[in-house]
Design a protein around this motif. Sequence first.
Motif, PDB file in Angstrom:
ATOM      1  N   VAL A   6       0.753  -1.184  -0.159  1.00 18.18           N
ATOM      2  CA  VAL A   6      -0.101  -0.038  -0.017  1.00 18.18           C
ATOM      3  C   VAL A   6       0.879   1.447   0.113  1.00 18.18           C
ATOM      4  CG1 VAL A   6      -1.785   1.393   1.286  1.00 18.18           C
ATOM      5  CG2 VAL A   6      -1.662  -1.138   1.313  1.00 18.18           C
ATOM      6  N   GLU A   7       0.501   2.074  -0.670  1.00 18.06           N
ATOM      7  CA  GLU A   7       1.279   3.280  -1.054  1.00 18.06           C
ATOM      8  C   GLU A   7       0.422   4.558  -0.917  1.00 18.06           C
ATOM      9  OE1 GLU A   7       4.561   3.053  -4.159  1.00 18.06           O
ATOM     10  OE2 GLU A   7       3.017   1.667  -4.881  1.00 18.06           O
ATOM     11  N   PHE A   8       0.718   5.705  -0.307  1.00 19.08           N
ATOM     12  CA  PHE A   8       0.029   6.945  -0.097  1.00 19.08           C
ATOM     13  C   PHE A   8       0.796   7.763  -1.423  1.00 19.08           C
ATOM     14  CE2 PHE A   8       0.424  11.453   0.640  1.00 19.08           C
ATOM     15  CZ  PHE A   8      -0.958  11.993   0.481  1.00 19.08           C
ATOM     16  N   VAL A   9       0.051   8.332  -2.426  1.00 26.19           N
ATOM     17  CA  VAL A   9       0.613   8.590  -3.724  1.00 26.19           C
ATOM     18  C   VAL A   9       0.675  10.127  -3.586  1.00 26.19           C
ATOM     19  CG1 VAL A   9       0.540   8.597  -6.148  1.00 26.19           C
ATOM     20  CG2 VAL A   9      -0.007   6.483  -4.584  1.00 26.19           C
ATOM     21  N   ILE A  10      -0.563  10.710  -3.574  1.00 30.17           N
ATOM     22  CA  ILE A  10      -0.421  12.093  -3.665  1.00 30.17           C
ATOM     23  C   ILE A  10      -1.829  12.876  -2.978  1.00 30.17           C
ATOM     24  CG2 ILE A  10      -1.781  12.173  -5.879  1.00 30.17           C
ATOM     25  CD1 ILE A  10       0.162  14.443  -6.765  1.00 30.17           C
ATOM     26  N   SER A  11      -1.640  13.903  -2.555  1.00 26.71           N
ATOM     27  CA  SER A  11      -3.076  14.566  -2.135  1.00 26.71           C
ATOM     28  C   SER A  11      -2.915  15.776  -3.481  1.00 26.71           C
ATOM     29  CB  SER A  11      -2.554  15.501  -0.773  1.00 26.71           C
ATOM     30  OG  SER A  11      -2.579  14.659   0.267  1.00 26.71           O
ATOM     31  N   ALA A  12      -4.077  15.298  -4.113  1.00 26.68           N
ATOM     32  CA  ALA A  12      -4.233  16.180  -5.394  1.00 26.68           C
ATOM     33  C   ALA A  12      -5.220  17.193  -5.423  1.00 26.68           C
ATOM     34  CB  ALA A  12      -4.591  15.379  -6.613  1.00 26.68           C
ATOM     35  N   VAL A  13      -5.198  18.330  -5.947  1.00 27.73           N
ATOM     36  CA  VAL A  13      -6.211  19.358  -5.975  1.00 27.73           C
ATOM     37  C   VAL A  13      -6.543  19.499  -7.538  1.00 27.73           C
ATOM     38  CG1 VAL A  13      -6.634  21.729  -5.606  1.00 27.73           C
ATOM     39  CG2 VAL A  13      -5.269  20.319  -4.097  1.00 27.73           C
ATOM     40  N   GLN A  14      -5.440  19.751  -8.493  1.00 29.21           N
ATOM     41  CA  GLN A  14      -5.813  19.761  -9.766  1.00 29.21           C
ATOM     42  C   GLN A  14      -5.747  18.553 -10.757  1.00 29.21           C
ATOM     43  OE1 GLN A  14      -7.182  23.009 -10.891  1.00 29.21           O
ATOM     44  NE2 GLN A  14      -6.668  23.730  -8.911  1.00 29.21           N
ATOM     45  N   PRO A  15      -6.495  18.570 -11.806  1.00 32.43           N
ATOM     46  CA  PRO A  15      -6.624  17.129 -12.542  1.00 32.43           C
ATOM     47  C   PRO A  15      -5.081  16.924 -13.026  1.00 32.43           C
ATOM     48  CG  PRO A  15      -8.319  18.516 -12.977  1.00 32.43           C
ATOM     49  CD  PRO A  15      -7.729  19.451 -12.104  1.00 32.43           C
ATOM     50  N   HIS A  16      -4.437  17.927 -13.380  1.00 32.86           N
ATOM     51  CA  HIS A  16      -2.983  17.650 -13.484  1.00 32.86           C
ATOM     52  C   HIS A  16      -2.189  16.749 -12.774  1.00 32.86           C
ATOM     53  CE1 HIS A  16      -1.933  21.408 -11.582  1.00 32.86           C
ATOM     54  NE2 HIS A  16      -0.659  20.870 -11.541  1.00 32.86           N
ATOM     55  N   GLN A  17      -2.509  16.680 -11.312  1.00 36.85           N
ATOM     56  CA  GLN A  17      -1.755  16.176 -10.659  1.00 36.85           C
ATOM     57  C   GLN A  17      -2.433  14.636 -10.153  1.00 36.85           C
ATOM     58  OE1 GLN A  17      -3.063  19.065  -7.213  1.00 36.85           O
ATOM     59  NE2 GLN A  17      -0.786  19.761  -7.137  1.00 36.85           N
ATOM     60  N   TYR A  18      -3.417  14.147 -10.699  1.00 36.03           N
ATOM     61  CA  TYR A  18      -3.994  12.895 -10.654  1.00 36.03           C
ATOM     62  C   TYR A  18      -3.088  11.811 -11.235  1.00 36.03           C
ATOM     63  CZ  TYR A  18      -8.397  15.419  -9.684  1.00 36.03           C
ATOM     64  OH  TYR A  18      -9.474  16.258  -9.361  1.00 36.03           O
ATOM     65  N   PRO A  19      -2.895  10.884 -10.651  1.00 33.71           N
ATOM     66  CA  PRO A  19      -1.943   9.846 -11.210  1.00 33.71           C
ATOM     67  C   PRO A  19      -2.524   9.237 -12.657  1.00 33.71           C
ATOM     68  CG  PRO A  19      -2.600   8.986  -9.096  1.00 33.71           C
ATOM     69  CD  PRO A  19      -3.545  10.204  -9.453  1.00 33.71           C
ATOM     70  N   ASP A  20      -1.470   9.126 -13.653  1.00 33.09           N
ATOM     71  CA  ASP A  20      -1.854   8.948 -14.991  1.00 33.09           C
ATOM     72  C   ASP A  20      -1.757   7.450 -15.551  1.00 33.09           C
ATOM     73  OD1 ASP A  20       1.035   8.803 -15.007  1.00 33.09           O
ATOM     74  OD2 ASP A  20       1.291  10.363 -16.208  1.00 33.09           O
ATOM     75  N   ASP A  21      -1.653   6.456 -14.438  1.00 29.48           N
ATOM     76  CA  ASP A  21      -1.445   5.078 -14.755  1.00 29.48           C
ATOM     77  C   ASP A  21      -2.644   4.290 -15.105  1.00 29.48           C
ATOM     78  OD1 ASP A  21      -2.416   5.140 -12.302  1.00 29.48           O
ATOM     79  OD2 ASP A  21      -0.546   4.308 -11.355  1.00 29.48           O
ATOM     80  N   ALA A  22      -3.771   5.167 -15.089  1.00 32.75           N
ATOM     81  CA  ALA A  22      -5.003   4.461 -15.516  1.00 32.75           C
ATOM     82  C   ALA A  22      -5.593   3.445 -14.724  1.00 32.75           C
ATOM     83  CB  ALA A  22      -4.995   4.188 -16.833  1.00 32.75           C
ATOM     84  N   LEU A  23      -4.955   3.168 -13.529  1.00 32.66           N
ATOM     85  CA  LEU A  23      -5.616   2.090 -12.638  1.00 32.66           C
ATOM     86  C   LEU A  23      -7.110   2.517 -12.217  1.00 32.66           C
ATOM     87  CD1 LEU A  23      -2.637   1.555 -10.313  1.00 32.66           C
ATOM     88  CD2 LEU A  23      -3.283   0.071 -12.098  1.00 32.66           C
ATOM     89  N   PRO A  24      -7.813   1.419 -11.977  1.00 31.05           N
ATOM     90  CA  PRO A  24      -9.183   1.762 -11.492  1.00 31.05           C
ATOM     91  C   PRO A  24      -9.227   2.426 -10.171  1.00 31.05           C
ATOM     92  CG  PRO A  24      -8.922  -0.786 -11.432  1.00 31.05           C
ATOM     93  CD  PRO A  24      -7.595   0.164 -12.102  1.00 31.05           C
TER      94      PRO A  24
END
Length: 209
Positions: A6-24
């Motif tokens: 398990v990994e904490f990846v990011i606290s995102a605010v803007q769409p460009h910060q969301y992960p881009d690996d397309a996992l569900p």
Amino acid sequence: MKITNVEFVISAVQPHQYPDDALPEFALAGRSNVGKSSLINRMIMRKGLARTSSQPGKTQQLNYYRVNGQVYLVDFPGYGYAKVSKVQRQQFGTMIETFLSDREPLKMVLLIIDIRHAPSKDDVLMYDWLKHFEIPVCVVTTKADKVPRSQWDKQIKLVKQTLGFQTGDHHVLFSSETGLGRDELWAVINSMIEETSEEAEETAEVSIE
């Protein structure tokens, strides 16, 4: 589900910060202090990875947790906390609406409801919004350990009636303290992943033909 990583990846605010690996992705929505972080910690069997707080409104971003390198649990800011400023509420609302309406990897929203109380107006609005935009939803009635077992059915009926719960939606009774419902909720998540994977494969086959 056996948790191996398990990994904490990011606290995102803007769409460009969301992960881009397309996992569900499976998002957790609910009122402030309803126990979303505690639920995440129980689901991933890690104490304290998702930060809990006695101060409602603490989560102000979309917190991404990657589980087994296969799926994300996404913790939304809690709604309905009066001491959060009007500007903050508007910002949270815009951020969540943008995510829900545009985020392709999103597979389902887990709507977290405290079983001890009828859903709030904000809960009903969230449920109605999800149904309107045809976003799959699983209602999770949590804090089951705080209510006598003999009252479970009565309280679940109240929750479903208040929401206008529709046939075909999922419901899971949950307790972060005892682990009740953990396996069932993972089964719902895994079933949704398998279902969307099959749909993607069928679409790909049609395109090839």
